[in-house]
Design a protein around this motif. Sequence first.
Motif, mmCIF file in Angstrom:
data_model
loop_
_atom_site.group_PDB
_atom_site.id
_atom_site.type_symbol
_atom_site.label_atom_id
_atom_site.label_comp_id
_atom_site.label_asym_id
_atom_site.label_seq_id
_atom_site.Cartn_x
_atom_site.Cartn_y
_atom_site.Cartn_z
ATOM 1 N N THR A 1 0.870 -1.164 0.000
ATOM 2 C CA THR A 1 0.000 0.000 0.000
ATOM 3 C C THR A 1 0.912 1.220 0.000
ATOM 4 O OG1 THR A 1 -0.057 0.068 2.412
ATOM 5 C CG2 THR A 1 -1.796 -1.220 1.313
ATOM 6 N N ASP B 1 -5.515 3.292 -4.635
ATOM 7 C CA ASP B 1 -6.873 3.248 -4.089
ATOM 8 C C ASP B 1 -7.834 3.215 -5.260
ATOM 9 O OD1 ASP B 1 -5.985 3.402 -1.490
ATOM 10 O OD2 ASP B 1 -6.117 5.586 -1.411
ATOM 11 N N SER C 1 -12.017 2.796 -6.471
ATOM 12 C CA SER C 1 -13.334 3.107 -5.923
ATOM 13 C C SER C 1 -14.306 1.947 -6.084
ATOM 14 C CB SER C 1 -13.882 4.357 -6.606
ATOM 15 O OG SER C 1 -13.952 4.135 -7.991
ATOM 16 N N LYS D 1 -7.886 -2.234 0.926
ATOM 17 C CA LYS D 1 -9.238 -2.002 1.443
ATOM 18 C C LYS D 1 -9.351 -2.509 2.872
ATOM 19 C CE LYS D 1 -11.436 -0.478 -2.318
ATOM 20 N NZ LYS D 1 -12.408 -1.166 -3.120
ATOM 21 N N THR E 1 -7.480 -4.763 7.465
ATOM 22 C CA THR E 1 -7.026 -4.090 6.260
ATOM 23 C C THR E 1 -6.257 -5.130 5.459
ATOM 24 O OG1 THR E 1 -6.833 -1.994 7.444
ATOM 25 C CG2 THR E 1 -5.669 -2.172 5.335
ATOM 26 N N GLU F 1 -14.453 -0.806 2.742
ATOM 27 C CA GLU F 1 -14.207 0.632 2.646
ATOM 28 C C GLU F 1 -12.741 0.882 2.346
ATOM 29 O OE1 GLU F 1 -14.058 2.446 6.903
ATOM 30 O OE2 GLU F 1 -15.506 0.796 6.979
ATOM 31 N N LYS F 2 -12.454 2.101 1.913
ATOM 32 C CA LYS F 2 -11.055 2.463 1.699
ATOM 33 C C LYS F 2 -10.344 2.507 3.040
ATOM 34 C CE LYS F 2 -11.511 5.147 -2.508
ATOM 35 N NZ LYS F 2 -11.294 6.440 -3.151
#
Length: 165
Positions: free
Chosen positions: A10, A80, A82, A90, A113, A163-164
């Motif tokens: 990430t 990231d 959507s 995520k 995560t 969710e992010k």
Amino acid sequence: MAENKEYILTSEGKANLEAELNQLVSVTRKEVSEKIKEARSFGDLSENAEYDAAKDEQAEVEARISQIEHMLKYAKVVEDDSSDVVTVGKKVTLRFLGEIAELMGMSGEQTYTIVGSSEADPNENKLSYESPIGAACLNKSAGAEVSVDVPAGAVMFTIVSIEKA
């Protein structure tokens, strides 16, 4: 480390590695060098425990620097996205069900995560996308019911939310 494996990270994971590398190169390396210099001043190196310890520490620091440089060289930073499916980066909330989940102390809802393997940390609820549960979540949507084999047996869970991170 001879293989040129791609390291999935990430953006936070990459930043953490870069910060660690900077600390090791600009601070720790110099501190260890000073320890070696000081230990040399004690005389006979053949029976100098401080010198041996400092040289061991130097080897560990240099190995970690090399490892981080290698990882960053072959890093692929996930962007990231959507989408509403589970991908690396995520945050997912899972509801674990069944006897195996209870035996593993995971029954009920848990939030993780999904990260690259080098960032995985169970204490921070960071789950590798290569782990059995992480891999089973990939590309699934909220509401998906999943069963995955883990060392203790088949564990079942539902993806509650995505969710992010």
